[in-house]
Scaffold this motif. Structure first.
Motif, PDB file in Angstrom:
ATOM      1  N   TYR A 121      -7.037 -12.614  -7.318  1.00 52.89           N
ATOM      2  CA  TYR A 121      -7.863 -12.132  -8.420  1.00 52.89           C
ATOM      3  C   TYR A 121      -8.682 -10.938  -7.940  1.00 52.89           C
ATOM      4  CZ  TYR A 121      -6.783 -16.291 -11.158  1.00 52.89           C
ATOM      5  OH  TYR A 121      -6.132 -17.262 -11.862  1.00 52.89           O
ATOM      6  N   LEU A 122      -8.933  -9.991  -8.839  1.00 51.13           N
ATOM      7  CA  LEU A 122      -9.723  -8.805  -8.518  1.00 51.13           C
ATOM      8  C   LEU A 122     -10.897  -8.696  -9.472  1.00 51.13           C
ATOM      9  CD1 LEU A 122      -6.810  -6.242  -8.026  1.00 51.13           C
ATOM     10  CD2 LEU A 122      -8.191  -7.284  -6.230  1.00 51.13           C
ATOM     11  N   THR A 123     -12.025  -8.254  -8.943  1.00 47.27           N
ATOM     12  CA  THR A 123     -13.199  -7.977  -9.767  1.00 47.27           C
ATOM     13  C   THR A 123     -13.686  -6.568  -9.446  1.00 47.27           C
ATOM     14  OG1 THR A 123     -14.908  -8.678  -8.182  1.00 47.27           O
ATOM     15  CG2 THR A 123     -13.843 -10.411  -9.508  1.00 47.27           C
ATOM     16  N   PRO A 124     -14.467  -5.951 -10.339  1.00 49.59           N
ATOM     17  CA  PRO A 124     -14.973  -4.605 -10.064  1.00 49.59           C
ATOM     18  C   PRO A 124     -15.815  -4.519  -8.798  1.00 49.59           C
ATOM     19  CG  PRO A 124     -15.223  -5.133 -12.388  1.00 49.59           C
ATOM     20  CD  PRO A 124     -14.799  -6.401 -11.711  1.00 49.59           C
ATOM     21  N   ALA A 125     -16.348  -5.650  -8.361  1.00 49.14           N
ATOM     22  CA  ALA A 125     -17.216  -5.637  -7.181  1.00 49.14           C
ATOM     23  C   ALA A 125     -16.437  -5.723  -5.872  1.00 49.14           C
ATOM     24  CB  ALA A 125     -18.206  -6.795  -7.257  1.00 49.14           C
ATOM     25  N   ASP A 126     -15.138  -6.025  -5.937  1.00 50.79           N
ATOM     26  CA  ASP A 126     -14.346  -6.172  -4.716  1.00 50.79           C
ATOM     27  C   ASP A 126     -14.203  -4.842  -3.985  1.00 50.79           C
ATOM     28  OD1 ASP A 126     -13.837  -8.885  -4.960  1.00 50.79           O
ATOM     29  OD2 ASP A 126     -12.053  -8.572  -6.185  1.00 50.79           O
ATOM     30  N   THR A 127     -14.360  -4.882  -2.672  1.00 50.82           N
ATOM     31  CA  THR A 127     -14.128  -3.701  -1.829  1.00 50.82           C
ATOM     32  C   THR A 127     -13.267  -4.119  -0.655  1.00 50.82           C
ATOM     33  OG1 THR A 127     -16.173  -4.087  -0.582  1.00 50.82           O
ATOM     34  CG2 THR A 127     -16.297  -2.562  -2.458  1.00 50.82           C
ATOM     35  N   PHE A 128     -12.414  -3.211  -0.216  1.00 44.45           N
ATOM     36  CA  PHE A 128     -11.481  -3.515   0.860  1.00 44.45           C
ATOM     37  C   PHE A 128     -11.602  -2.413   1.907  1.00 44.45           C
ATOM     38  CE2 PHE A 128      -9.989  -5.162  -3.157  1.00 44.45           C
ATOM     39  CZ  PHE A 128      -9.788  -6.501  -2.849  1.00 44.45           C
ATOM     40  N   ALA A 129     -12.064  -2.803   3.094  1.00 41.59           N
ATOM     41  CA  ALA A 129     -12.380  -1.835   4.136  1.00 41.59           C
ATOM     42  C   ALA A 129     -11.139  -1.146   4.665  1.00 41.59           C
ATOM     43  CB  ALA A 129     -13.108  -2.535   5.280  1.00 41.59           C
ATOM     44  N   ALA A 130     -11.301   0.133   5.001  1.00 44.48           N
ATOM     45  CA  ALA A 130     -10.210   0.881   5.622  1.00 44.48           C
ATOM     46  C   ALA A 130     -10.010   0.391   7.053  1.00 44.48           C
ATOM     47  CB  ALA A 130     -10.535   2.366   5.609  1.00 44.48           C
ATOM     48  N   SER A 131      -8.817   0.578   7.572  1.00 47.30           N
ATOM     49  CA  SER A 131      -8.500   0.154   8.935  1.00 47.30           C
ATOM     50  C   SER A 131      -8.734   1.304   9.897  1.00 47.30           C
ATOM     51  CB  SER A 131      -7.046  -0.314   9.019  1.00 47.30           C
ATOM     52  OG  SER A 131      -6.815  -1.408   8.149  1.00 47.30           O
ATOM     53  N   ALA A 132      -9.439   1.044  10.989  1.00 46.85           N
ATOM     54  CA  ALA A 132      -9.759   2.075  11.970  1.00 46.85           C
ATOM     55  C   ALA A 132      -8.480   2.662  12.566  1.00 46.85           C
ATOM     56  CB  ALA A 132     -10.629   1.486  13.075  1.00 46.85           C
ATOM     57  N   GLY A 205      -3.999 -10.278 -18.069  1.00 47.53           N
ATOM     58  CA  GLY A 205      -4.651  -9.010 -17.770  1.00 47.53           C
ATOM     59  C   GLY A 205      -3.733  -8.067 -17.020  1.00 47.53           C
ATOM     60  N   LEU A 206      -4.253  -6.896 -16.704  1.00 46.14           N
ATOM     61  CA  LEU A 206      -3.466  -5.900 -15.984  1.00 46.14           C
ATOM     62  C   LEU A 206      -3.239  -6.375 -14.548  1.00 46.14           C
ATOM     63  CD1 LEU A 206      -2.159  -3.068 -16.144  1.00 46.14           C
ATOM     64  CD2 LEU A 206      -4.333  -2.126 -15.339  1.00 46.14           C
ATOM     65  N   LEU A 207      -1.978  -6.347 -14.135  1.00 48.29           N
ATOM     66  CA  LEU A 207      -1.597  -6.847 -12.811  1.00 48.29           C
ATOM     67  C   LEU A 207      -1.023  -5.715 -11.971  1.00 48.29           C
ATOM     68  CD1 LEU A 207       0.220 -10.062 -11.812  1.00 48.29           C
ATOM     69  CD2 LEU A 207       1.354  -7.884 -11.314  1.00 48.29           C
ATOM     70  N   ALA A 208      -1.398  -5.700 -10.701  1.00 47.83           N
ATOM     71  CA  ALA A 208      -0.827  -4.764  -9.730  1.00 47.83           C
ATOM     72  C   ALA A 208       0.218  -5.507  -8.914  1.00 47.83           C
ATOM     73  CB  ALA A 208      -1.913  -4.214  -8.815  1.00 47.83           C
ATOM     74  N   HIS A 209       1.465  -5.102  -9.055  1.00 46.31           N
ATOM     75  CA  HIS A 209       2.544  -5.723  -8.280  1.00 46.31           C
ATOM     76  C   HIS A 209       2.815  -4.839  -7.073  1.00 46.31           C
ATOM     77  CE1 HIS A 209       6.041  -8.064  -7.300  1.00 46.31           C
ATOM     78  NE2 HIS A 209       6.798  -6.987  -7.323  1.00 46.31           N
ATOM     79  N   LEU A 210       2.529  -5.349  -5.879  1.00 43.87           N
ATOM     80  CA  LEU A 210       2.683  -4.587  -4.653  1.00 43.87           C
ATOM     81  C   LEU A 210       4.091  -4.810  -4.096  1.00 43.87           C
ATOM     82  CD1 LEU A 210      -0.354  -4.693  -5.169  1.00 43.87           C
ATOM     83  CD2 LEU A 210      -0.723  -5.041  -2.740  1.00 43.87           C
ATOM     84  N   TYR A 211       4.791  -3.710  -3.811  1.00 41.33           N
ATOM     85  CA  TYR A 211       6.186  -3.839  -3.392  1.00 41.33           C
ATOM     86  C   TYR A 211       6.619  -2.652  -2.552  1.00 41.33           C
ATOM     87  CZ  TYR A 211       7.806  -0.477  -7.023  1.00 41.33           C
ATOM     88  OH  TYR A 211       8.036   0.641  -7.787  1.00 41.33           O
ATOM     89  N   ARG A 237      -8.044  -2.231  -8.140  1.00 38.45           N
ATOM     90  CA  ARG A 237      -9.377  -2.479  -8.704  1.00 38.45           C
ATOM     91  C   ARG A 237      -9.840  -1.283  -9.524  1.00 38.45           C
ATOM     92  NH1 ARG A 237     -13.265  -1.342  -4.363  1.00 38.45           N
ATOM     93  NH2 ARG A 237     -12.686   0.704  -5.170  1.00 38.45           N
ATOM     94  N   ASN A 238      -9.661  -0.082  -8.988  1.00 38.29           N
ATOM     95  CA  ASN A 238     -10.096   1.126  -9.694  1.00 38.29           C
ATOM     96  C   ASN A 238      -9.319   1.338 -10.988  1.00 38.29           C
ATOM     97  OD1 ASN A 238     -11.913   1.630  -7.646  1.00 38.29           O
ATOM     98  ND2 ASN A 238     -10.560   3.067  -6.573  1.00 38.29           N
ATOM     99  N   ALA A 239      -8.077   0.823 -11.047  1.00 40.25           N
ATOM    100  CA  ALA A 239      -7.255   0.950 -12.251  1.00 40.25           C
ATOM    101  C   ALA A 239      -7.600  -0.101 -13.297  1.00 40.25           C
ATOM    102  CB  ALA A 239      -5.782   0.864 -11.881  1.00 40.25           C
ATOM    103  N   GLY A 240      -8.491  -1.025 -12.948  1.00 40.61           N
ATOM    104  CA  GLY A 240      -8.893  -2.054 -13.895  1.00 40.61           C
ATOM    105  C   GLY A 240      -8.059  -3.323 -13.833  1.00 40.61           C
ATOM    106  N   CYS A 241      -7.307  -3.496 -12.750  1.00 41.34           N
ATOM    107  CA  CYS A 241      -6.483  -4.703 -12.624  1.00 41.34           C
ATOM    108  C   CYS A 241      -7.357  -5.931 -12.386  1.00 41.34           C
ATOM    109  CB  CYS A 241      -5.503  -4.559 -11.465  1.00 41.34           C
ATOM    110  SG  CYS A 241      -4.230  -3.304 -11.729  1.00 41.34           S
ATOM    111  N   THR A 242      -6.970  -7.034 -12.979  1.00 39.47           N
ATOM    112  CA  THR A 242      -7.645  -8.309 -12.740  1.00 39.47           C
ATOM    113  C   THR A 242      -6.843  -9.190 -11.787  1.00 39.47           C
ATOM    114  OG1 THR A 242      -6.581  -9.239 -14.711  1.00 39.47           O
ATOM    115  CG2 THR A 242      -8.776  -8.288 -14.984  1.00 39.47           C
ATOM    116  N   LEU A 243      -5.594  -8.827 -11.533  1.00 36.18           N
ATOM    117  CA  LEU A 243      -4.721  -9.593 -10.658  1.00 36.18           C
ATOM    118  C   LEU A 243      -3.892  -8.653  -9.788  1.00 36.18           C
ATOM    119  CD1 LEU A 243      -3.203 -12.145 -13.209  1.00 36.18           C
ATOM    120  CD2 LEU A 243      -4.732 -12.756 -11.336  1.00 36.18           C
ATOM    121  N   ALA A 244      -3.516  -9.149  -8.624  1.00 36.57           N
ATOM    122  CA  ALA A 244      -2.545  -8.463  -7.779  1.00 36.57           C
ATOM    123  C   ALA A 244      -1.554  -9.503  -7.290  1.00 36.57           C
ATOM    124  CB  ALA A 244      -3.221  -7.781  -6.599  1.00 36.57           C
ATOM    125  N   SER A 245      -0.295  -9.125  -7.174  1.00 37.99           N
ATOM    126  CA  SER A 245       0.732 -10.071  -6.717  1.00 37.99           C
ATOM    127  C   SER A 245       1.657  -9.419  -5.703  1.00 37.99           C
ATOM    128  CB  SER A 245       1.551 -10.603  -7.902  1.00 37.99           C
ATOM    129  OG  SER A 245       2.375  -9.581  -8.445  1.00 37.99           O
TER     130      SER A 245
END
Length: 279
Positions: A121-132, A205-211, A237-245
């Protein structure tokens, strides 16, 4: 919505069917192969393209999710695959209609593989840190310029190698899909890996399918795919997705990276296959 419940499963299976259907549509536009098509069956879709692509672009998904399958429908579909020299392969979600397993058993199907469907699940508050040490590029013009070659290079060494024509076709399909965003990862300015993300509307809701994620052999084990997962989740998240799969084979590297990125296993699907019979 319950993570492992039937309502979410229907949304995820709809997204999977939509994704496969759009792959076939893009392939048909790319190749002008008029016989490439999808067939609606039992609430899901069957993809029929080029036999050279094997099950990747020639299988059934979403089967039995919103309607029971009928034996005569399945018999007709089996004939379509057999006409192309292909076994019929059907991915079955555990939440499929209760009559599904009885029908498949009665028609001689057996299970020959499994795949995991992961969700987050994704919310507008979610943040995902970049990898060094890893730069992820999301400029579509920059990524797209070399995506096909980079993707094929990333898939060049696998536990089960796929035909090069399939890898090239999958990359070209991703390039041409208007619903897909492409990403690349570099280390010290050198290409290290690529990935894609399609945006699909579902009842949940809007889903991001990662592939189509791959890492060049020289950069494996350095966190490339985790970096690409996080970047795509930020974009989702920025696109307004509520789910990712994500779909991955159990216990492989993709499955482990997916879990590290905060995804949870929604369910495991079984691939049922009916082998061709000799004349």
């Amino acid at each position: 919505m319950i993570l492992t419940g039937p309502e979410l499963a229907r949304a995820l299976e709809l997204a999977e069917a939509t994704h496969l259907s759009r792959q076939v549509d893009s392939f048909r536009a790319l190749s002008r192969a008029e016989n490439a098509r999808t067939v609606a069956i039992a609430g899901g879709i069957a993809a029929l393209t080029d036999p050279a692509f094997g099950r990747k672009l020639n299988h059934v998904t979403g089967f039995g999710m919103t309607a029971p399958a009928l034996s005569f429908e399945l018999a007709a579909l089996e004939s379509m695959y057999a006409a192309q020299g292909l076994e019929t392969q059907i991915d079955i979600c555990p939440h499929a209609h209760g009559s599904t397993l009885t029908l498949l058993a009665g028609r001689g199907y057996t299970v020959n593989a499994f795949s995991n469907t992961y969700v987050r699940y994704l919310t507008p508050a979610d943040t995902f840190a970049a990898s060094a040490g890893i730069e992820v590029v999301s400029d579509q013009a920059l990524v797209g310029a070399t995506f096909a070659a980079d993707s094929v290079a990333g898939f060049s060494v696998q536990a089960v190698n796929r035909p090069r024509i399939l890898l090239e076709t999958l990359a070209q399909i991703a390039l041409r899909r208007s619903d897909t965003l492409l990403f690349s990862a570099t280390v010290d300015g050198q290409m290290a890996g690529t990935g894609g993300m399609s945006l699909i509307e579902t009842p949940a809701g809007l889903l991001a399918h990662l592939y189509i994620a791959s890492t060049l052999p020289a950069y494996r084990g350095r966190g490339i795919q985790l970096a690409l997962l996080r970047a795509r989740l930020n974009a989702a998240r920025n696109a307004g997705c509520t789910l990712a799969s994500v779909t991955a084979r159990p216990a492989n590297t993709s499955a482990r990276n997916t879990e590290r990125a905060g995804f949870s296993l929604a369910y495991t699907k079984s691939t049922f296959i009916k082998f061709l019979t000799s004349p």
